[in-house]
Design a protein around this motif. Structure first.
Motif, PDB file in Angstrom:
ATOM      1  N   GLU A  98       0.776  -1.297   0.129  1.00 50.06           N
ATOM      2  CA  GLU A  98      -0.184   0.306   0.052  1.00 50.06           C
ATOM      3  C   GLU A  98       0.498   1.377  -0.202  1.00 50.06           C
ATOM      4  OE1 GLU A  98      -3.188   1.886   3.081  1.00 50.06           O
ATOM      5  OE2 GLU A  98      -3.151  -0.060   3.071  1.00 50.06           O
ATOM      6  N   MET A  99       1.918   1.051   0.724  1.00 58.49           N
ATOM      7  CA  MET A  99       2.862   2.118   0.703  1.00 58.49           C
ATOM      8  C   MET A  99       3.600   2.428   0.342  1.00 58.49           C
ATOM      9  SD  MET A  99       0.429   3.902   3.689  1.00 58.49           S
ATOM     10  CE  MET A  99       1.762   5.424   4.408  1.00 58.49           C
ATOM     11  N   LEU A 100       4.709   1.775  -0.364  1.00 58.06           N
ATOM     12  CA  LEU A 100       5.870   1.446  -0.753  1.00 58.06           C
ATOM     13  C   LEU A 100       5.481   2.559  -2.306  1.00 58.06           C
ATOM     14  CD1 LEU A 100       8.938   0.930  -0.651  1.00 58.06           C
ATOM     15  CD2 LEU A 100       8.315  -1.074  -2.795  1.00 58.06           C
ATOM     16  N   ASP A 101       6.421   3.696  -2.570  1.00 57.83           N
ATOM     17  CA  ASP A 101       6.593   4.458  -3.583  1.00 57.83           C
ATOM     18  C   ASP A 101       7.839   4.322  -4.028  1.00 57.83           C
ATOM     19  OD1 ASP A 101       6.962   6.559  -5.734  1.00 57.83           O
ATOM     20  OD2 ASP A 101       5.022   8.089  -4.736  1.00 57.83           O
ATOM     21  N   CYS A 102       8.100   3.728  -4.922  1.00 62.21           N
ATOM     22  CA  CYS A 102       9.801   3.425  -5.972  1.00 62.21           C
ATOM     23  C   CYS A 102      10.218   4.812  -5.706  1.00 62.21           C
ATOM     24  CB  CYS A 102       9.913   2.606  -6.901  1.00 62.21           C
ATOM     25  SG  CYS A 102       9.372   1.262  -7.160  1.00 62.21           S
ATOM     26  N   ASN A 103       9.473   6.383  -5.701  1.00 59.49           N
ATOM     27  CA  ASN A 103       9.850   7.176  -5.934  1.00 59.49           C
ATOM     28  C   ASN A 103      10.039   8.214  -4.843  1.00 59.49           C
ATOM     29  OD1 ASN A 103      10.125   7.386  -9.241  1.00 59.49           O
ATOM     30  ND2 ASN A 103       8.046   6.988  -8.871  1.00 59.49           N
TER      31      ASN A 103
END
Length: 140
Positions: A98-103
């Motif tokens: 849900e939370m992981l944003d590669c940027n």
């Protein structure tokens, strides 16, 4: 990367039908899922092998047969502790999804407090003592 249990005695079912071996397999699967989620961020890790080396599997530093033998000394207590750890790791992976944003290198930070060994039942002293020699020694 997946290892098979060599000790047939550990396949004996515990009270809810899950063996220590099965729970270790679940722990490893959840750990591998975390690695996959993190290593899919190719803009952070240009090489998947380097990423996987950075985040090795939860069980990789340990000799699997030794773990199984140690945990079998008190199957009921080991099962309670392992079930809690597996549940925490599943919740952690759900959070990462849900939370992981590669940027955003800090996006996973909100998930870190989910895994806490102190929140799970502790293993009996006999099991903890038996676990001590289970770290792999590459010099052997």
């Amino acid at each position: 990367m997946k290892r098979r249990a060599s000790t047939l005695a550990l396949l004996v079912s515990l009270t809810a039908g899950c063996s220590v071996n099965s729970l270790l397999n679940q722990m490893e699967a959840e750990s591998d899922k975390s690695i996959d989620l993190a290593c899919d961020c190719t803009n952070v890790f240009p090489d998947r092998a380097a990423c996987e080396a950075q985040f090795g599997s939860f069980l990789s530093p340990f000799d699997r047969e030794c773990l199984e033998d140690a945990l079998a000394r008190d199957k009921k207590a080991s099962k309670a502790s392992l079930e809690c750890i597996v549940d925490q790791h599943r919740e952690y992976n759900d959070c990462l999804e849900e939370m992981l944003d590669c940027n955003d290198a800090d996006s996973w930070q909100g998930c870190q407090d989910i895994i806490s060994a102190n929140d799970c039942p502790q293993l009996p002293a006999e099991v903890q003592t038996a676990l001590q020699p289970c770290g792999k020694n590459d010099d052997d």
